[in-house]
Design an enzyme around this catalytic site. Structure first.
Site, short mmCIF file in Angstrom:
data_model
loop_
_atom_site.label_atom_id
_atom_site.label_comp_id
_atom_site.label_asym_id
_atom_site.label_seq_id
_atom_site.Cartn_x
_atom_site.Cartn_y
_atom_site.Cartn_z
N HIS A 120 21.92 30.28 7.41
CA HIS A 120 21.11 31.16 8.15
C HIS A 120 21.04 30.94 9.95
O HIS A 120 21.18 29.66 10.14
CB HIS A 120 19.58 31.48 7.56
CG HIS A 120 19.49 31.43 6.14
ND1 HIS A 120 18.62 31.09 5.47
CD2 HIS A 120 20.17 32.59 5.46
CE1 HIS A 120 18.78 31.40 4.04
NE2 HIS A 120 19.77 32.27 4.35
N LYS A 154 15.83 23.56 14.86
CA LYS A 154 14.96 23.20 13.76
C LYS A 154 15.04 21.79 13.59
O LYS A 154 16.23 20.91 13.56
CB LYS A 154 15.52 23.71 12.13
CG LYS A 154 15.55 25.47 12.36
CD LYS A 154 16.00 25.99 11.30
CE LYS A 154 16.17 27.40 11.01
NZ LYS A 154 16.58 27.88 9.85
N ARG A 166 1.00 -1.35 0.04
CA ARG A 166 -0.03 0.14 -0.13
C ARG A 166 0.66 1.25 0.03
O ARG A 166 0.30 2.42 -0.39
CB ARG A 166 -0.83 0.13 1.31
CG ARG A 166 -1.96 -1.09 1.20
CD ARG A 166 -2.58 -1.05 2.79
NE ARG A 166 -1.58 -1.56 3.57
CZ ARG A 166 -1.76 -1.19 4.85
NH1 ARG A 166 -2.81 -0.61 5.40
NH2 ARG A 166 -0.73 -1.65 5.83
#
Length: 184
Positions: A62, A72, A23
């Site tokens: 950054h 993050k 699936r």
């Protein structure tokens, strides 16, 4: 999920358990309890972001300055990127060092970048969908950055320099030796 320590304290590679059959597949992309148990950090994500980029795009390096510094958790849904974290914590024994990891829609790896690191990525596939969670809100007044092509950092981005696509802003960041780290 398996949390793999890197050479930089506060930066981890996360490999989820992926369950697949005819699936398709399923995996738990984040579990705060498991993350806290394995990393020793209690994290509360408050913002999710997504970007679409094409081959050669390089975003970075950054960071957000305190008091709006962000941790993050990044991953790629589609495509391939080289993701990089650079230690910008002045008192760290790994100050100025970096870790790079390839994230793909197929390997389902994730990269956790703690506070005190500059972050960037380059797109290695025709296009990439990149998602990331942040533990603080975006604050434009606290943005900081370092030049992506700084020779002292020596980052190999996986794409020829003449094919790098940058935002106008990312073309003008200071070299590592010239920037003043807010992470003492």
């Amino acid at each position: 999920m398996e949390i793999i320590k890197t050479e930089l304290e506060g930066v981890y590679i996360i490999e989820p358990r992926v369950f697949g059959d005819v699936r398709g597949y399923f995996f738990e992309s984040f579990n705060a309890r498991e993350f806290a148990e394995q990393s020793g950090m209690d994290i509360n994500f408050v913002q999710d972001n997504e970007s679409l980029s094409h081959y050669g795009v390089l975003r970075g390096l950054h960071f957000q300055c305190p008091p709006f510094a962000q941790s993050k958790l990044v991953r790629v849904v589609k495509g391939r990127v080289l993701d990089v974290a650079v230690d910008i914590r002045k008192s760290s024994p790994t100050y100025g060092q970096h870790v790079a990891v390839e994230l793909t829609g197929d390997n389902h790896r994730q990269f956790f970048i703690g506070k005190g690191f500059a972050h960037g990525f380059s797109v290695l596939s025709p296009e990439a969908i990149f998602q990331y969670k942040c533990d603080d809100f975006y604050a434009p007044e606290s943005e900081g950055a370092i030049a992506w092509d700084d020779p002292d950092l020596g980052i190999q981005w996986g794409i020829p320099a003449d094919q790098v696509l940058l935002s106008e802003k990312d073309k003008h960041h200071p070299l590592f030796k010239d920037f003043k780290t807010p992470f003492i």
